[in-house]
Scaffold this motif. Structure first.
Motif, PDB file in Angstrom:
ATOM      1  N   GLY A   9       0.827  -1.207   0.000  1.00 57.80           N
ATOM      2  CA  GLY A   9       0.000   0.000   0.000  1.00 57.80           C
ATOM      3  C   GLY A   9       0.860   1.254   0.000  1.00 57.80           C
ATOM      4  N   LEU A  10       1.932   1.236   0.778  1.00 56.60           N
ATOM      5  CA  LEU A  10       2.846   2.376   0.816  1.00 56.60           C
ATOM      6  C   LEU A  10       3.557   2.536  -0.520  1.00 56.60           C
ATOM      7  CD1 LEU A  10       4.223   4.658   2.365  1.00 56.60           C
ATOM      8  CD2 LEU A  10       5.874   2.981   3.216  1.00 56.60           C
ATOM      9  N   THR A  11       3.940   1.426  -1.132  1.00 55.81           N
ATOM     10  CA  THR A  11       4.576   1.487  -2.448  1.00 55.81           C
ATOM     11  C   THR A  11       3.645   2.144  -3.458  1.00 55.81           C
ATOM     12  OG1 THR A  11       5.919  -0.476  -2.017  1.00 55.81           O
ATOM     13  CG2 THR A  11       5.570   0.108  -4.317  1.00 55.81           C
ATOM     14  N   LEU A  12       2.408   1.697  -3.489  1.00 56.03           N
ATOM     15  CA  LEU A  12       1.430   2.263  -4.418  1.00 56.03           C
ATOM     16  C   LEU A  12       1.205   3.743  -4.138  1.00 56.03           C
ATOM     17  CD1 LEU A  12      -0.631   1.789  -6.697  1.00 56.03           C
ATOM     18  CD2 LEU A  12      -2.286   1.251  -4.917  1.00 56.03           C
ATOM     19  N   GLU A  50       5.149  -4.440  13.752  1.00 55.99           N
ATOM     20  CA  GLU A  50       3.795  -4.983  13.861  1.00 55.99           C
ATOM     21  C   GLU A  50       2.852  -4.141  13.018  1.00 55.99           C
ATOM     22  OE1 GLU A  50       2.615  -5.343  17.908  1.00 55.99           O
ATOM     23  OE2 GLU A  50       4.490  -6.281  18.479  1.00 55.99           O
ATOM     24  N   ARG A  51       2.775  -4.491  11.755  1.00 55.71           N
ATOM     25  CA  ARG A  51       1.856  -3.779  10.865  1.00 55.71           C
ATOM     26  C   ARG A  51       0.443  -4.282  11.114  1.00 55.71           C
ATOM     27  NH1 ARG A  51       5.075  -5.626   6.062  1.00 55.71           N
ATOM     28  NH2 ARG A  51       3.342  -7.045   5.999  1.00 55.71           N
ATOM     29  N   PRO A  52      -0.506  -3.357  11.162  1.00 52.75           N
ATOM     30  CA  PRO A  52      -1.884  -3.827  11.305  1.00 52.75           C
ATOM     31  C   PRO A  52      -2.353  -4.404   9.971  1.00 52.75           C
ATOM     32  CG  PRO A  52      -1.873  -1.472  11.005  1.00 52.75           C
ATOM     33  CD  PRO A  52      -0.429  -1.907  11.122  1.00 52.75           C
ATOM     34  N   PRO A  53      -3.156  -5.439  10.010  1.00 53.92           N
ATOM     35  CA  PRO A  53      -3.711  -5.945   8.747  1.00 53.92           C
ATOM     36  C   PRO A  53      -4.703  -4.928   8.179  1.00 53.92           C
ATOM     37  CG  PRO A  53      -4.636  -7.122  10.619  1.00 53.92           C
ATOM     38  CD  PRO A  53      -3.588  -6.205  11.161  1.00 53.92           C
ATOM     39  N   VAL A  54      -4.511  -4.591   6.932  1.00 59.43           N
ATOM     40  CA  VAL A  54      -5.352  -3.599   6.268  1.00 59.43           C
ATOM     41  C   VAL A  54      -6.106  -4.282   5.138  1.00 59.43           C
ATOM     42  CG1 VAL A  54      -5.368  -1.443   4.966  1.00 59.43           C
ATOM     43  CG2 VAL A  54      -3.735  -1.743   6.819  1.00 59.43           C
ATOM     44  N   PRO A  98     -14.863   8.564  22.540  1.00 54.49           N
ATOM     45  CA  PRO A  98     -14.298   7.295  23.013  1.00 54.49           C
ATOM     46  C   PRO A  98     -13.968   6.404  21.810  1.00 54.49           C
ATOM     47  CG  PRO A  98     -16.654   7.378  23.428  1.00 54.49           C
ATOM     48  CD  PRO A  98     -16.275   8.698  22.853  1.00 54.49           C
ATOM     49  N   LEU A  99     -12.778   5.830  21.827  1.00 55.64           N
ATOM     50  CA  LEU A  99     -12.303   5.052  20.680  1.00 55.64           C
ATOM     51  C   LEU A  99     -12.374   3.552  20.932  1.00 55.64           C
ATOM     52  CD1 LEU A  99      -9.154   7.180  19.822  1.00 55.64           C
ATOM     53  CD2 LEU A  99     -11.365   7.205  18.679  1.00 55.64           C
ATOM     54  N   ASP A 100     -12.827   2.837  19.916  1.00 57.04           N
ATOM     55  CA  ASP A 100     -12.807   1.379  19.940  1.00 57.04           C
ATOM     56  C   ASP A 100     -11.709   0.825  19.040  1.00 57.04           C
ATOM     57  OD1 ASP A 100     -15.038   1.249  21.656  1.00 57.04           O
ATOM     58  OD2 ASP A 100     -16.383   1.521  19.952  1.00 57.04           O
ATOM     59  N   LEU A 101     -11.029   1.707  18.305  1.00 59.10           N
ATOM     60  CA  LEU A 101      -9.955   1.280  17.402  1.00 59.10           C
ATOM     61  C   LEU A 101      -8.785   0.743  18.215  1.00 59.10           C
ATOM     62  CD1 LEU A 101     -10.037   4.333  14.986  1.00 59.10           C
ATOM     63  CD2 LEU A 101     -10.836   2.025  14.494  1.00 59.10           C
ATOM     64  N   GLN A 102      -7.989  -0.131  17.586  1.00 54.90           N
ATOM     65  CA  GLN A 102      -6.898  -0.778  18.308  1.00 54.90           C
ATOM     66  C   GLN A 102      -5.511  -0.308  17.885  1.00 54.90           C
ATOM     67  OE1 GLN A 102      -7.527  -2.840  20.894  1.00 54.90           O
ATOM     68  NE2 GLN A 102      -9.659  -2.308  20.526  1.00 54.90           N
ATOM     69  N   SER A 103      -5.328   0.055  16.626  1.00 57.53           N
ATOM     70  CA  SER A 103      -3.970   0.349  16.150  1.00 57.53           C
ATOM     71  C   SER A 103      -3.721   1.846  16.047  1.00 57.53           C
ATOM     72  CB  SER A 103      -3.737  -0.303  14.787  1.00 57.53           C
ATOM     73  OG  SER A 103      -4.488   0.353  13.800  1.00 57.53           O
ATOM     74  N   PHE A 161      -9.101  -1.731   9.240  1.00 59.08           N
ATOM     75  CA  PHE A 161      -8.011  -2.186  10.106  1.00 59.08           C
ATOM     76  C   PHE A 161      -8.544  -3.282  11.020  1.00 59.08           C
ATOM     77  CE2 PHE A 161      -6.838   2.141   8.992  1.00 59.08           C
ATOM     78  CZ  PHE A 161      -5.495   2.016   8.718  1.00 59.08           C
ATOM     79  N   ARG A 162      -8.706  -4.483  10.483  1.00 51.81           N
ATOM     80  CA  ARG A 162      -9.295  -5.565  11.266  1.00 51.81           C
ATOM     81  C   ARG A 162      -8.394  -6.028  12.363  1.00 51.81           C
ATOM     82  NH1 ARG A 162      -7.643  -9.448   7.203  1.00 51.81           N
ATOM     83  NH2 ARG A 162      -7.602  -8.158   5.385  1.00 51.81           N
TER      84      ARG A 162
END
Length: 162
Positions: A9-12, A50-54, A98-103, A161-162
């Protein structure tokens, strides 16, 4: 393939940004962009252990289109406020979301999305990483605005970001 492109993704993104900055479609420019788009992620990969799965694909495209649409609509809303509203009539406030996100990457995308949308700006994240402080230019119902941000942006980012 993952060894050559540790962050596809970063390359693109780097190749696309290179071509936009270059402002010209040429094979040489594309190859140079591809060179840098491959080299930069290779050298920075050790810093991202530790890259998050995208989820690339439809959820990411839909989110991008949603954000672009919201930016366009918010521009008109803020222009209306500037042209026709007196300062004392504005109902600006601070929102604690309030955040439920993890990464950290998901937090960054959410904060960037909020700041890109005119009329709101992300100001801070709590030390425990569970709340995002946002300033809203004109909000009649702060609780509804928090619920809207969570439903509109955070829920979709949790899918990406699962």
């Amino acid at each position: 393939m993952r060894r050559l492109f540790p962050h596809p993704g970063l390359t693109l993104l780097l190749v696309v940004m290179w071509m936009l900055v270059l402002n010209e479609l040429s094979v040489g420019g594309f190859l140079l962009g591809l060179f840098f788009g491959t080299l930069v992620p290779l050298f920075t990969a050790p810093f991202w252990p530790e890259r998050p799965p995208v989820r690339y694909g439809w959820p990411l495209i839909a989110y991008g289109l949603l954000v672009i649409g919201d930016i366009i609509v918010a521009n008109f809303q803020v222009a209306r406020l500037i042209l026709f509203c007196r300062n004392r009539d504005l109902r600006s406030c601070w929102l604690s979301i309030p955040l439920d996100l993890q990464s950290a990457e998901a937090f960054t995308v959410l904060a960037g999305t909020i700041s890109l949308t005119p009329g709101t700006v992300s100001a801070d994240i709590s030390t425990d990483g569970r709340h995002l402080l946002v300033h809203a230019l004109d909000t009649s119902d702060p609780e509804a605005e928090v619920a809207r941000i969570k439903a509109r942006y955070e829920r979709r980012l949790m899918e990406i970001f699962r």
